[in-house]
Design an enzyme around this catalytic site. Structure first.
Site, PDB file in Angstrom:
ATOM      1  CD  GLU A  53      -8.854   7.412  10.587  1.00  0.00           C
ATOM      2  OE1 GLU A  53      -8.264   6.388  10.477  1.00  0.00           O
ATOM      3  OE2 GLU A  53      -9.129   7.929  11.841  1.00  0.00           O
TER       4      GLU A  53
ATOM      5  NE  ARG B  11      -0.127  -7.745   6.035  1.00  0.00           N
ATOM      6  CZ  ARG B  11       0.094  -6.649   6.153  1.00  0.00           C
ATOM      7  NH1 ARG B  11       1.057  -6.010   6.224  1.00  0.00           N
ATOM      8  NH2 ARG B  11      -0.765  -5.393   6.384  1.00  0.00           N
TER       9      ARG B  11
HETATM   10  P1  AMP Z   1     -10.441  -3.193   6.741  1.00  0.00           P
HETATM   11  O1  AMP Z   1     -10.466  -2.851   4.904  1.00  0.00           O
HETATM   12  O2  AMP Z   1     -10.832  -2.104   7.622  1.00  0.00           O
HETATM   13  O3  AMP Z   1     -10.427  -4.366   7.333  1.00  0.00           O
HETATM   14  O4  AMP Z   1      -8.597  -3.722   7.077  1.00  0.00           O
HETATM   15  C1  AMP Z   1      -7.795  -4.338   6.407  1.00  0.00           C
HETATM   16  C2  AMP Z   1      -6.451  -4.686   6.045  1.00  0.00           C
HETATM   17  O5  AMP Z   1      -5.061  -3.696   6.732  1.00  0.00           O
HETATM   18  C3  AMP Z   1      -6.076  -5.530   5.811  1.00  0.00           C
HETATM   19  O6  AMP Z   1      -5.360  -6.026   4.881  1.00  0.00           O
HETATM   20  C4  AMP Z   1      -4.634  -5.398   6.639  1.00  0.00           C
HETATM   21  O7  AMP Z   1      -3.346  -6.371   6.535  1.00  0.00           O
HETATM   22  C5  AMP Z   1      -4.720  -3.680   6.950  1.00  0.00           C
HETATM   23  N1  AMP Z   1      -5.076  -3.637   8.544  1.00  0.00           N
HETATM   24  C6  AMP Z   1      -5.697  -3.204   9.359  1.00  0.00           C
HETATM   25  N2  AMP Z   1      -5.269  -2.854  10.468  1.00  0.00           N
HETATM   26  C7  AMP Z   1      -4.427  -3.903  10.929  1.00  0.00           C
HETATM   27  C8  AMP Z   1      -3.712  -3.996  12.323  1.00  0.00           C
HETATM   28  N3  AMP Z   1      -4.280  -3.361  13.011  1.00  0.00           N
HETATM   29  N4  AMP Z   1      -2.916  -4.998  12.238  1.00  0.00           N
HETATM   30  C9  AMP Z   1      -2.349  -5.149  10.921  1.00  0.00           C
HETATM   31  N5  AMP Z   1      -2.449  -4.724   9.829  1.00  0.00           N
HETATM   32  C10 AMP Z   1      -4.178  -4.209   9.477  1.00  0.00           C
END
Ligand code: AMP
Length: 180
Positions: free
Chosen positions: A101, A64
């Site tokens: 995770e 996205r």
């Molecule tokens: P992070 O690496 O944990 O910051 O996760 C970021 C990526 O995971 C982004 O590219 C988001 O599109 C996706 N993502 C993580 N959590 C969510 C959520 N609650 N809702 C939508 N997309 C998420």
């Protein structure tokens, strides 16, 4: 009684409970992207702080981040660099592995995606733990870029990602924050 105005971007984002697994509130930006006014408002707000700044490239994170980052790059009149999941880029790559995770994941950029000293803005739809964005920043720095900021439509501050990027010395901007 004071009524709190509903932000049009907040209203345009759909929340899917328990997706992709129980307990996760999935913040679905496809409903914002399909709404011409909301999409334009989001891109305008993401770009506004950078008006007049010297930026060489936008780096968008798969998938996205390609949609939002491509629009931001176009509006800033700068080039676009895709940060992709491993195995997708055709030429020589730099790779960065980061913790999930459960297990690990790897992101890549082409070795010639940025030139040393170029000023790069990182873009994704959402920051949660910041693991993906931190890996993208590390990759871009290894390629010699200066990461001047990271910008997101959605921030989940409780998961610590924005603080993590700030600790890496990267200014963070987001448009819609969710408490949980
Ligand atoms: P992070 O690496 O944990 O910051 O996760 C970021 C990526 O995971 C982004 O590219 C988001 O599109 C996706 N993502 C993580 N959590 C969510 C959520 N609650 N809702 C939508 N997309 C998420």
């Amino acid at each position: 009684m004071t009524l709190t105005p509903i932000d049009p971007l907040h209203a345009a984002i759909r929340t899917i409970p328990d997706y992709p697994k129980p307990g996760i509130q999935f913040r679905d930006v496809t409903t914002l992207l399909r709404d011409a006014r909301a999409f334009r408002t989001a891109v305008d707000r993401l770009v506004a702080p950078w008006a007049g700044a010297k930026i060489d490239k936008v780096a968008g994170i798969e998938a996205r981040g390609f949609i939002v980052g491509g629009a931001v790059a176009h509006q800033l009149s700068v080039g676009f660099v895709p940060v992709r999941k491993h195995g997708k880029l055709p030429a020589a790559t730099l790779q960065q592995t980061y913790e999930l995770e459960y297990g690990t994941d790897t992101v890549e950029i082409h070795t010639d995606a940025v030139a040393p000293g170029e000023r790069v803005l990182v873009v994704d739809d959402l920051i949660a733990t910041g693991g993906t964005a931190a890996a993208a920043i590390e990759l871009l720095r290894r390629a010699g870029a200066e990461v001047i900021g990271a910008t997101f439509v959605v921030n989940l501050p409780a998961l610590g990602g924005a603080a993590r990027l700030a600790a890496l010395g990267v200014p963070v901007q987001s448009l819609v924050d969710y408490a949980e």
